[in-house]
Design an enzyme around this catalytic site. Structure first.
Site, PDB file in Angstrom:
ATOM      1  CG  ASN A 205      85.099  76.589  60.737  1.00 39.20           C
ATOM      2  OD1 ASN A 205      85.759  75.532  61.406  1.00 39.20           O
ATOM      3  ND2 ASN A 205      84.152  76.561  60.856  1.00 39.20           N
ATOM      4  CG  ASP A 206      83.007  79.762  60.006  1.00 45.52           C
ATOM      5  OD1 ASP A 206      82.912  79.299  59.559  1.00 45.52           O
ATOM      6  OD2 ASP A 206      82.192  79.579  60.870  1.00 45.52           O
TER       7      ASP A 206
ATOM      8  CD1 TRP B 192      88.658  73.195  61.513  1.00 45.71           C
ATOM      9  CD2 TRP B 192      89.355  72.018  58.959  1.00 45.71           C
ATOM     10  NE1 TRP B 192      87.521  73.352  60.646  1.00 45.71           N
ATOM     11  CE2 TRP B 192      87.807  72.691  59.723  1.00 45.71           C
ATOM     12  CE3 TRP B 192      89.226  71.523  58.626  1.00 45.71           C
ATOM     13  CZ2 TRP B 192      87.071  72.635  58.422  1.00 45.71           C
ATOM     14  CZ3 TRP B 192      88.516  71.486  57.084  1.00 45.71           C
ATOM     15  CH2 TRP B 192      87.438  72.503  57.378  1.00 45.71           C
TER      16      TRP B 192
ATOM     17  CD  GLU C 101      76.605  76.812  59.014  1.00 51.69           C
ATOM     18  OE1 GLU C 101      76.652  76.124  59.971  1.00 51.69           O
ATOM     19  OE2 GLU C 101      77.299  77.471  58.055  1.00 51.69           O
TER      20      GLU C 101
HETATM   21  C1  FRU Z   1      79.783  77.507  59.511  1.00 54.70           C
HETATM   22  C2  FRU Z   1      79.807  77.331  61.322  1.00 54.70           C
HETATM   23  C3  FRU Z   1      79.169  77.743  61.460  1.00 54.70           C
HETATM   24  C4  FRU Z   1      79.335  76.832  62.961  1.00 54.70           C
HETATM   25  C5  FRU Z   1      81.322  76.730  63.410  1.00 54.70           C
HETATM   26  C6  FRU Z   1      81.582  75.664  63.571  1.00 54.70           C
HETATM   27  O1  FRU Z   1      81.066  77.296  58.730  1.00 54.70           O
HETATM   28  O2  FRU Z   1      79.011  75.485  60.611  1.00 54.70           O
HETATM   29  O3  FRU Z   1      77.598  77.814  61.663  1.00 54.70           O
HETATM   30  O4  FRU Z   1      79.875  78.339  64.078  1.00 54.70           O
HETATM   31  O5  FRU Z   1      80.999  76.511  61.452  1.00 54.70           O
HETATM   32  O6  FRU Z   1      82.804  75.218  63.502  1.00 54.70           O
END
Ligand code: FRU
Length: 468
Positions: free
Chosen positions: A21-22, A19, A204
């Site tokens: 994300n950011d 996985w 965010e």
């Molecule tokens: C945005 C978020 C951020 C946080 C991270 C956690 O996608 O929710 O605000 O730091 O992902 O994985």
């Protein structure tokens, strides 16, 4: 080996497995771009967050590196930024080596489960080998939670006129600015945005940076929002204005979006790139990110994009275009001269053209009738992308449908670039004043092109080779 996997993009950054994300902590130093990212190395869904790491010479071809930051007693490693402390203001450097300092949110899961509001705090870690390995600072956290549940994603930059560091932090429904002489001691400066912009969800992943335009310095504040984006779910809004080291004053009250597509979230820019501003986002949406039908990994990033400010009737707006290095991956070019279907040899393509302002559509399809349609509707002056029939969308009721981007340009021709890569299309019109990014999951690659337009032919279709 990854290239053969179903739905695995080949031009875009993806994690080796599991996985993502950011994007986090992106910076450039000594000929190398560093990309960190929210990473759960044990599962294809979100979980205990680490910072994964990759390096690149050209922002296109990435080499995977060992995980840079692991969870610790303060919590999971949430999103944040990284700076090079050239003057060793932090004192964390050693023997003339300027430390790379990562500033991130420590998210305490046990406290969250216990219902504690103060679960998110800001921490730092430093690297003396150019961002490869990090040591956590012994005095963490450097900013303690004042009683705000969503208190995260610090983005730090050196503010030269005031000789201090500035942090922009997402604090629920607004941004809070802090300053510091040394990255360890922080003072609150001001807040921004409780009554401005889109508020359909939590703010965010902010970014604050100066840009030159018309011989002036303007400041851009990117504010990611989830949910409540232009076409639903997560997205990146931005403001342009002035920043004096204390307060951000926007030019107006408009809500504008870096990208109107459904799949460009948590995007921020690389640090230490001089006058260039290079943006990269996570090419997904929290509406369905954890259930998209990929087997061994989840998510890709957008292509890196050059940001520019344009003066549009006295207001400054962002334009984004894929970086020039994409052209180094071209392997062949053909010209589309008619409205008939043209087959491309590859699932990686760049289509570009110029045409009068009029309805047009580009249908990207396969022989199974799966298709993505991208185009322009003159009556509503909007670009659109329609992935209703793009293949599998059984995994989420929120996936199918159409996304729209307003046309901002006033010129009488539309120029556009469309880049497709196995499972994504990124559309940029009018020099990037309008952008739409979308992902999709067809059962076979979409490499038939059909262009429906009254005028404007020919178009240029280039095949691209994998960068990953
Ligand atoms: C945005 C978020 C951020 C946080 C991270 C956690 O996608 O929710 O605000 O730091 O992902 O994985």
């Amino acid at each position: 080996v990854f290239a053969q996997e179903k739905h695995r993009p080949q031009l875009h950054f993806t994690p080796p497995s599991m996985w993502m994300n950011d994007p986090n902590g992106m910076f450039y130093a000594d000929g190398t771009y560093h990309l960190y990212y929210q990473y759960h190395p044990e599962s294809t869904v979100w979980g205990p967050m680490h910072w994964g790491h990759a390096r690149s010479k050209d922002l296109m071809h990435w080499e995977h590196q060992p995980i840079a930051l692991y969870p610790d007693s303060l919590g999971l490693i949430f999103s944040g930024s990284a700076v090079i402390d050239h003057q060793n203001t932090s004192g964390l450097g050693s023997k003339g080596i300027a430390p790379v300092v990562a500033i991130y949110t420590s998210h305490n899961m046990a406290w969250e489960k216990a219902g504690r509001i103060d679960r998110e705090n800001q921490s730092i870690a430093y690297s003396l080998d150019g961002g490869q390995t990090f040591s956590k600072f012994a005095g963490n956290p450097v900013i303690k939670n004042p009683g705000i549940a969503d208190f995260r994603d610090p983005n730090v930059t050196w503010f030269a006129p005031g000789k201090k560091w500035i942090m922009v932090l997402a604090t629920q429904d607004r941004e809070t600015f802090y300053s510091s002489p040394d990255l360890k001691n922080w003072t609150k400066e001001s807040e921004f945005g409780a009554k401005l912009g889109a508020h359909g969800g939590v703010w965010e992943c902010p970014d604050l940076f100066p840009m030159q335009v018309d011989g002036k310095t303007k400041w851009v504040l990117i504010v990611n929002l989830n949910p409540g984006a232009a076409n639903g779910g997560s997205g990146a809004q931005y403001f342009v204005g002035d920043f004096d080291g204390h307060q951000f004053i926007p030019q107006d009250e408009e809500t504008r979006w870096v990208d109107y597509g459904r799949d460009n979230y948590a995007g921020v820019t690389f640090h230490e790139t001089g006058d260039k501003r290079i943006f990269m986002g996570w090419m997904s949406n929290w509406d369905y990110a954890t259930v998209v039908p990929t087997a061994t990994w989840r998510s890709a990033n957008t292509l890196p994009r050059d940001l520019k400010l344009h003066n549009l009737n006295g207001k400054y707006v962002l334009a984004s275009t894929p970086i020039a290095a994409v052209s180094n991956y071209i392997t062949g070019t053909q010209t589309i001269k008619s409205n008939k279907v043209v087959k491309s040899a590859s699932a990686l393509q760049r289509l570009s053209g110029k045409l009068p302002v009029q309805d047009f559509s580009i249908t990207l399809s396969n022989n199974k009738g799966e298709q993505v349609i991208i185009g322009y509707e003159a009556a509503s002056n909007r670009y659109f992308v329609d992935r209703d029939a793009a293949g599998d969308h059984s995994f989420s009721a929120k996936f199918a449908g159409k996304a729209y981007a307003p046309r901002l340009a006033k010129t009488d021709t539309i120029d556009f670039t469309l880049i497709t890569d196995v499972a994504s299309a990124e559309f940029f019109a009018d020099g990037g004043l309008s952008a739409l990014t979308t992902i999709y999951f067809p059962s076979e690659t979409l490499n038939n092109f059909k262009i429906t337009t009254a005028k404007g032919l020919p178009f240029t279709l280039e095949n691209l080779k994998p960068s990953m």
